[in-house]
Motif scaffolding. Structure first.
Motif, PDB file in Angstrom:
ATOM      1  N   GLY A 246      39.732  39.993  44.566  1.00 26.81           N
ATOM      2  CA  GLY A 246      38.536  40.928  44.767  1.00 26.81           C
ATOM      3  C   GLY A 246      37.438  40.584  45.887  1.00 26.81           C
ATOM      4  N   ALA A 247      37.048  39.191  45.439  1.00 26.14           N
ATOM      5  CA  ALA A 247      35.896  38.583  46.087  1.00 26.14           C
ATOM      6  C   ALA A 247      36.277  38.645  47.775  1.00 26.14           C
ATOM      7  CB  ALA A 247      35.552  37.315  45.621  1.00 26.14           C
TER       8      ALA A 247
ATOM      9  N   ASP B 176      33.530  49.387  45.806  1.00 27.41           N
ATOM     10  CA  ASP B 176      34.075  48.130  45.328  1.00 27.41           C
ATOM     11  C   ASP B 176      35.006  48.572  44.147  1.00 27.41           C
ATOM     12  OD1 ASP B 176      35.175  45.933  43.761  1.00 27.41           O
ATOM     13  OD2 ASP B 176      33.213  44.862  43.930  1.00 27.41           O
TER      14      ASP B 176
ATOM     15  N   GLN C  18      37.737  46.744  40.154  1.00 19.68           N
ATOM     16  CA  GLN C  18      38.288  47.140  38.594  1.00 19.68           C
ATOM     17  C   GLN C  18      38.558  48.455  38.287  1.00 19.68           C
ATOM     18  OE1 GLN C  18      36.070  46.042  34.521  1.00 19.68           O
ATOM     19  NE2 GLN C  18      35.959  44.759  36.113  1.00 19.68           N
TER      20      GLN C  18
HETATM   21  C1  PLP Z   1      34.071  45.254  40.619  1.00 19.32           C
HETATM   22  C2  PLP Z   1      34.875  43.851  40.939  1.00 19.32           C
HETATM   23  N1  PLP Z   1      34.685  43.434  42.186  1.00 19.32           N
HETATM   24  C3  PLP Z   1      34.946  42.237  42.490  1.00 19.32           C
HETATM   25  C4  PLP Z   1      35.603  41.329  41.364  1.00 19.32           C
HETATM   26  C5  PLP Z   1      35.861  39.958  41.960  1.00 19.32           C
HETATM   27  O1  PLP Z   1      37.198  39.956  42.088  1.00 19.32           O
HETATM   28  P1  PLP Z   1      38.217  38.732  41.887  1.00 19.32           P
HETATM   29  O2  PLP Z   1      37.798  37.959  40.587  1.00 19.32           O
HETATM   30  O3  PLP Z   1      39.594  38.818  42.097  1.00 19.32           O
HETATM   31  O4  PLP Z   1      37.882  37.954  43.099  1.00 19.32           O
HETATM   32  C6  PLP Z   1      35.572  41.623  40.300  1.00 19.32           C
HETATM   33  C7  PLP Z   1      36.292  40.920  39.081  1.00 19.32           C
HETATM   34  O5  PLP Z   1      36.182  41.079  38.032  1.00 19.32           O
HETATM   35  C8  PLP Z   1      35.110  42.996  39.870  1.00 19.32           C
HETATM   36  O6  PLP Z   1      35.113  43.395  38.775  1.00 19.32           O
END
Ligand code: PLP
Length: 390
Positions: free
Chosen positions: A110-111, A223, A226
């Motif tokens: 996600g990041a 985003d 989640q």
């Molecule tokens: C809304 C949201 N964006 C981004 C992320 C980051 O995802 P990742 O942990 O796969 O990098 C998260 C992780 O909890 C999230 O809830």
């Protein structure tokens, strides 16, 4: 004797993992459907889904077969080598979205999806250096995504400075929209905030946000790491609210446990992508693509969007008992509002009733992120446990 910096795992072995996570008192050895099976034989109802990842639950036969077959046939080739499974995954993501998405860039988390969305936002708004995010937001732990995360700089950011300027605005009022100006490259929002407490921004807010971004030429990014990929009972929250952002970021449920991330781009963004501008080694690897394809197929073939919608209604109707005074959120990103601290209820549910739930940034919200296969009868177990907690 363990070194003081090490902990002892429940099996008694030394644990050399960096101690960065508080852990639940639960030693999982196996899982099936919505159940986690502990070493001592305890069966725990999983209403947390591994931080919103296990969309299909555990041991889904088609997903397991697809990943195993891909592992056996060709476990990896990078994007430099064309592969059918990669083409199919890209097409599948676009078709599943039912949105006018014209291009997908696949990464691993996600990041990373958010980092690449930031790059593209700066690329299409050339020269702008500000980004607007929301209070209580969470976007990840890397330099860019962490800069957009509410409270990160005070708590864990860890870099000497952020790579661009960020303004945080309130999530429950449009008053802060005046901060979105012709210096703003992008506005990042989770349409339903996850870590922020399963808090839904609502259609009115998102429509007004889209309008404001259009007025000043800023890029709007949802985003949906989640809240997306079916969790709200629709392909994406964008579908649910009828608001089209310029980009959507997805991860978590999209791979059902295989690490994946995706940046979904509308035409405005897609046409600005240049050769070599974005890159990755592991992203769009064949096993990740097989996992994505199997996950989206299963969500559709097993009727899981309808199941999420139906069981969400049931949760809302039945779960306002015991310490619960209300709910917020959408679909299987539901927050049960409590009259007592959520961590106490979470602990009692796990240790006394074998039910795993989540907390959030809101100390009075218990966060539910169950697999999309959850049924009403399993919700009844939560209802009975909540009643006993009075
Ligand atoms: C809304 C949201 N964006 C981004 C992320 C980051 O995802 P990742 O942990 O796969 O990098 C998260 C992780 O909890 C999230 O809830």
């Amino acid at each position: 004797m363990a070194h003081p910096a090490q902990s002892i795992t429940p099996t008694g072995a030394h644990d050399y993992l960096a101690p960065v996570f508080a852990q639940y008192p639960l030693d999982v050895v196996r899982a099936e459907g919505v159940w986690l099976i502990a070493r001592d034989g305890r069966r725990v109802l999983d209403l947390y889904g591994g931080h919103a990842v296990a969309a299909l639950g555990y041991g889904h036969p088609e997903w397991t077969r697809a990943v195993a077959e891909q592992a056996a046939s060709c476990n990896f080739q990078s994007n430099a080598v064309p592969m059918d499974v990669r083409l199919r995954a890209g097409r599948r993501i676009v078709e599943f979205s039912k949105l006018p998405i014209t291009s997908v860039f696949l990464i691993n988390s996600g990041a990373e999806a958010n980092e690449n969305a930031l790059k593209m936002a700066f690329a299409v708004t050339g020269g702008r250096s500000e980004v607007v995010a929301l209070e209580q937001s969470f976007h990840g732990r890397t330099a860019g995504a962490g800069a957009l995360t509410w409270g990160a700089r005070e708590k864990w950011y860890g870099f000497p400075r952020t790579p661009f300027d960020v303004k945080f605005i309130a999530r429950d009022s449009t008053a802060g929209f005046s901060q979105i100006t012709d210096r703003t490259a992008a506005v990042f929002v989770e349409p339903v905030q996850g870590v922020g407490g399963a808090f839904d921004l609502g259609r009115e807010f998102l429509v007004a946000l889209r309008k404001r971004c259009d007025e000043v030429g800023a890029v709007l990014v949802f985003d949906e790491v989640q809240c997306g990929t079916g969790r709200c009972g629709q392909p994406y929250a964008a579908n649910l609210y009828g608001v089209l952002p310029d980009m959507i970021t997805a991860a978590k449920a999209l791979g059902n446990g295989f690490p994946v991330g995706a940046l979904l781009m509308t035409e405005r963004i897609a046409k600005a992508v240049k050769m070599d501008a974005l890159g990755t080694t592991f992203g769009a690897g064949p096993m990740a693509c097989a996992a994505i394809e199997a996950t989206l197929d299963a969500i559709e073939n097993d009727g899981l969007l309808a199941n999420v919608r139906r069981v969400t209604d049931y949760i809302r109707k039945e779960c306002t008992v015991g310490p619960v005074v209300g709910y917020q959120g959408e679909g299987f990103l539901t927050g049960l509002k409590l009259k007592v601290p959520a961590k106490d209820v979470q602990n009692a549910l796990l240790t006394q009733h074998d039910i795993l739930t989540g907390t959030s940034g809101d100390p009075n919200v218990l966060r539910l992120l169950p697999p999309y296969i959850l049924r009403e009868g399993q919700v009844d177990l939560l209802v009975a446990a909540l009643k006993k907690l009075g």
